[in-house]
Design a protein around this motif. Structure first.
Motif, PDB file in Angstrom:
ATOM      1  N   GLU A 140       0.843  -1.193   0.000  1.00 54.10           N
ATOM      2  CA  GLU A 140       0.000   0.000   0.000  1.00 54.10           C
ATOM      3  C   GLU A 140       0.875   1.239   0.000  1.00 54.10           C
ATOM      4  OE1 GLU A 140      -3.207  -0.171   2.736  1.00 54.10           O
ATOM      5  OE2 GLU A 140      -3.521   1.993   2.715  1.00 54.10           O
ATOM      6  N   VAL A 141       0.384   2.262  -0.656  1.00 59.20           N
ATOM      7  CA  VAL A 141       1.109   3.519  -0.794  1.00 59.20           C
ATOM      8  C   VAL A 141       0.454   4.581   0.068  1.00 59.20           C
ATOM      9  CG1 VAL A 141       1.748   5.351  -2.401  1.00 59.20           C
ATOM     10  CG2 VAL A 141       1.859   2.963  -3.133  1.00 59.20           C
ATOM     11  N   GLN A 142       1.276   5.331   0.778  1.00 57.93           N
ATOM     12  CA  GLN A 142       0.796   6.496   1.513  1.00 57.93           C
ATOM     13  C   GLN A 142       1.271   7.748   0.794  1.00 57.93           C
ATOM     14  OE1 GLN A 142       2.628   4.023   3.601  1.00 57.93           O
ATOM     15  NE2 GLN A 142       0.637   3.025   3.544  1.00 57.93           N
ATOM     16  N   LEU A 143       0.381   8.723   0.700  1.00 60.10           N
ATOM     17  CA  LEU A 143       0.677   9.933  -0.061  1.00 60.10           C
ATOM     18  C   LEU A 143       0.469  11.151   0.814  1.00 60.10           C
ATOM     19  CD1 LEU A 143      -1.292   8.838  -3.241  1.00 60.10           C
ATOM     20  CD2 LEU A 143       1.190   8.823  -2.963  1.00 60.10           C
ATOM     21  N   GLN A 144       1.421  12.080   0.738  1.00 57.96           N
ATOM     22  CA  GLN A 144       1.366  13.302   1.535  1.00 57.96           C
ATOM     23  C   GLN A 144       1.519  14.494   0.600  1.00 57.96           C
ATOM     24  OE1 GLN A 144       1.037  13.467   4.990  1.00 57.96           O
ATOM     25  NE2 GLN A 144       0.960  15.691   4.850  1.00 57.96           N
ATOM     26  N   ALA A 145       0.478  15.309   0.518  1.00 60.08           N
ATOM     27  CA  ALA A 145       0.497  16.482  -0.364  1.00 60.08           C
ATOM     28  C   ALA A 145       0.779  17.750   0.425  1.00 60.08           C
ATOM     29  CB  ALA A 145      -0.837  16.608  -1.085  1.00 60.08           C
ATOM     30  N   SER A 146       1.409  18.699  -0.239  1.00 59.67           N
ATOM     31  CA  SER A 146       1.683  19.994   0.382  1.00 59.67           C
ATOM     32  C   SER A 146       1.883  21.040  -0.708  1.00 59.67           C
ATOM     33  CB  SER A 146       2.935  19.915   1.265  1.00 59.67           C
ATOM     34  OG  SER A 146       4.074  19.578   0.493  1.00 59.67           O
ATOM     35  N   GLY A 147       1.937  22.312  -0.302  1.00 53.48           N
ATOM     36  CA  GLY A 147       2.283  23.367  -1.237  1.00 53.48           C
ATOM     37  C   GLY A 147       1.163  24.290  -1.654  1.00 53.48           C
ATOM     38  N   GLY A 148      -0.048  24.033  -1.186  1.00 55.41           N
ATOM     39  CA  GLY A 148      -1.147  24.916  -1.550  1.00 55.41           C
ATOM     40  C   GLY A 148      -1.019  26.277  -0.897  1.00 55.41           C
TER      41      GLY A 148
ATOM     42  N   SER B 252       1.921  31.670  -9.713  1.00 59.20           N
ATOM     43  CA  SER B 252       2.348  30.275  -9.780  1.00 59.20           C
ATOM     44  C   SER B 252       2.403  29.655  -8.393  1.00 59.20           C
ATOM     45  CB  SER B 252       3.739  30.174 -10.417  1.00 59.20           C
ATOM     46  OG  SER B 252       3.750  30.663 -11.743  1.00 59.20           O
ATOM     47  N   LEU B 253       2.214  28.353  -8.366  1.00 56.12           N
ATOM     48  CA  LEU B 253       2.399  27.556  -7.156  1.00 56.12           C
ATOM     49  C   LEU B 253       2.970  26.211  -7.569  1.00 56.12           C
ATOM     50  CD1 LEU B 253      -0.873  27.964  -5.015  1.00 56.12           C
ATOM     51  CD2 LEU B 253       1.425  28.698  -4.356  1.00 56.12           C
ATOM     52  N   ARG B 254       3.689  25.575  -6.648  1.00 56.79           N
ATOM     53  CA  ARG B 254       4.141  24.207  -6.894  1.00 56.79           C
ATOM     54  C   ARG B 254       3.652  23.319  -5.758  1.00 56.79           C
ATOM     55  NH1 ARG B 254      10.252  21.698  -7.292  1.00 56.79           N
ATOM     56  NH2 ARG B 254      10.143  21.995  -5.033  1.00 56.79           N
ATOM     57  N   LEU B 255       2.902  22.306  -6.139  1.00 54.31           N
ATOM     58  CA  LEU B 255       2.435  21.315  -5.183  1.00 54.31           C
ATOM     59  C   LEU B 255       3.400  20.131  -5.164  1.00 54.31           C
ATOM     60  CD1 LEU B 255      -1.384  21.205  -6.038  1.00 54.31           C
ATOM     61  CD2 LEU B 255      -0.164  22.783  -4.535  1.00 54.31           C
ATOM     62  N   SER B 256       3.527  19.526  -3.991  1.00 51.63           N
ATOM     63  CA  SER B 256       4.382  18.352  -3.837  1.00 51.63           C
ATOM     64  C   SER B 256       3.567  17.190  -3.294  1.00 51.63           C
ATOM     65  CB  SER B 256       5.539  18.646  -2.873  1.00 51.63           C
ATOM     66  OG  SER B 256       6.349  19.700  -3.340  1.00 51.63           O
ATOM     67  N   CYS B 257       3.885  16.006  -3.737  1.00 45.87           N
ATOM     68  CA  CYS B 257       3.249  14.782  -3.232  1.00 45.87           C
ATOM     69  C   CYS B 257       4.352  13.767  -2.955  1.00 45.87           C
ATOM     70  CB  CYS B 257       2.265  14.230  -4.247  1.00 45.87           C
ATOM     71  SG  CYS B 257       1.523  12.649  -3.767  1.00 45.87           S
ATOM     72  N   THR B 258       4.550  13.460  -1.688  1.00 44.41           N
ATOM     73  CA  THR B 258       5.594  12.520  -1.301  1.00 44.41           C
ATOM     74  C   THR B 258       4.972  11.166  -1.002  1.00 44.41           C
ATOM     75  OG1 THR B 258       6.962  14.292  -0.407  1.00 44.41           O
ATOM     76  CG2 THR B 258       7.476  12.056   0.306  1.00 44.41           C
ATOM     77  N   ALA B 259       5.513  10.131  -1.600  1.00 44.12           N
ATOM     78  CA  ALA B 259       4.973   8.780  -1.454  1.00 44.12           C
ATOM     79  C   ALA B 259       5.839   7.942  -0.528  1.00 44.12           C
ATOM     80  CB  ALA B 259       4.874   8.116  -2.814  1.00 44.12           C
ATOM     81  N   SER B 260       5.211   7.045   0.184  1.00 48.03           N
ATOM     82  CA  SER B 260       5.931   6.104   1.038  1.00 48.03           C
ATOM     83  C   SER B 260       5.147   4.808   1.087  1.00 48.03           C
ATOM     84  CB  SER B 260       6.110   6.669   2.447  1.00 48.03           C
ATOM     85  OG  SER B 260       4.856   6.918   3.046  1.00 48.03           O
ATOM     86  N   GLY B 261       5.803   3.752   1.586  1.00 45.92           N
ATOM     87  CA  GLY B 261       5.121   2.477   1.711  1.00 45.92           C
ATOM     88  C   GLY B 261       5.698   1.455   0.759  1.00 45.92           C
TER      89      GLY B 261
ATOM     90  N   GLU C 260     -10.628  29.918 -11.753  1.00 45.33           N
ATOM     91  CA  GLU C 260     -11.261  28.607 -11.877  1.00 45.33           C
ATOM     92  C   GLU C 260     -10.350  27.459 -11.459  1.00 45.33           C
ATOM     93  OE1 GLU C 260     -11.047  30.969 -14.235  1.00 45.33           O
ATOM     94  OE2 GLU C 260     -10.731  30.095 -16.236  1.00 45.33           O
ATOM     95  N   ASP C 261      -9.088  27.744 -11.174  1.00 44.74           N
ATOM     96  CA  ASP C 261      -8.194  26.727 -10.633  1.00 44.74           C
ATOM     97  C   ASP C 261      -8.347  26.571  -9.117  1.00 44.74           C
ATOM     98  OD1 ASP C 261      -5.715  27.946 -12.904  1.00 44.74           O
ATOM     99  OD2 ASP C 261      -6.898  26.104 -13.111  1.00 44.74           O
ATOM    100  N   THR C 262      -9.109  27.453  -8.503  1.00 42.75           N
ATOM    101  CA  THR C 262      -9.340  27.363  -7.061  1.00 42.75           C
ATOM    102  C   THR C 262     -10.030  26.052  -6.715  1.00 42.75           C
ATOM    103  OG1 THR C 262      -9.463  29.761  -6.779  1.00 42.75           O
ATOM    104  CG2 THR C 262     -10.565  28.403  -5.124  1.00 42.75           C
ATOM    105  N   ALA C 263      -9.421  25.278  -5.823  1.00 46.52           N
ATOM    106  CA  ALA C 263      -9.952  23.966  -5.467  1.00 46.52           C
ATOM    107  C   ALA C 263      -9.065  23.346  -4.391  1.00 46.52           C
ATOM    108  CB  ALA C 263      -9.989  23.042  -6.679  1.00 46.52           C
ATOM    109  N   ASP C 264      -9.558  22.262  -3.826  1.00 44.98           N
ATOM    110  CA  ASP C 264      -8.701  21.373  -3.031  1.00 44.98           C
ATOM    111  C   ASP C 264      -8.032  20.404  -4.002  1.00 44.98           C
ATOM    112  OD1 ASP C 264     -11.088  21.238  -0.343  1.00 44.98           O
ATOM    113  OD2 ASP C 264      -9.254  22.415  -0.490  1.00 44.98           O
ATOM    114  N   TYR C 265      -6.728  20.304  -3.891  1.00 47.06           N
ATOM    115  CA  TYR C 265      -5.952  19.433  -4.772  1.00 47.06           C
ATOM    116  C   TYR C 265      -5.500  18.208  -3.978  1.00 47.06           C
ATOM    117  CZ  TYR C 265      -5.844  22.914  -8.471  1.00 47.06           C
ATOM    118  OH  TYR C 265      -6.200  23.775  -9.478  1.00 47.06           O
TER     119      TYR C 265
END
Length: 124
Positions: A1-9, A17-26, A89-94
């Protein structure tokens, strides 16, 4: 199983501009795909972008093509979403998400694992 952690909003002005990050583990996820999905208030979830971890193949929704870029750092087990020329229109939870089936799921934004969301707000 993979665990995912998002950040950067965050909060950014139109055109910014913004850069989002998603770090995976597991588990070993060499055959996985990792991507991004967003959900705006009152709207359905929308697949934004996805990358096949095994060979780097990418896909984008029409709404972000040419403005967003997905990339990865294998050593850090992290997938990034660089978002340029942001619009209200890009406003959202990512959410970052993972697919066991690799490209077959990636190209249609179908996922098996989900991280928590990070909020992006674009002000005009």
């Amino acid at each position: 199983e993979v665990q995912l952690q998002a950040s950067g909003g965050g909060l950014v002005q139109v055109g910014g501009s913004l850069r989002l990050s998603c770090t995976a583990s597991g588990s070993n996820f060499d055959d996985y795909a990792i991507g991004w999905v967003r959900q705006a208030p009152g709207k359905e979830r929308e697949g934004v972008s996805c990358m096949d971890w095994s060979d780097g193949t990418t896909v984008y929704s029409d709404s972000v093509k040419g403005r967003f870029t997905i990339s990865s750092d294998g050593a850090k087990k992290t997938v990034y979403l660089q978002m340029n020329n942001l619009k209200p229109e890009d406003t959202a939870d990512y959410f970052c998400a993972g697919a066991r089936g690799g490209w077959g799921q990636c190209e249609t934004f179908q996922y098996d694992y989900w991280g928590q969301g990070t909020q992006v707000t674009v002000s005009s």
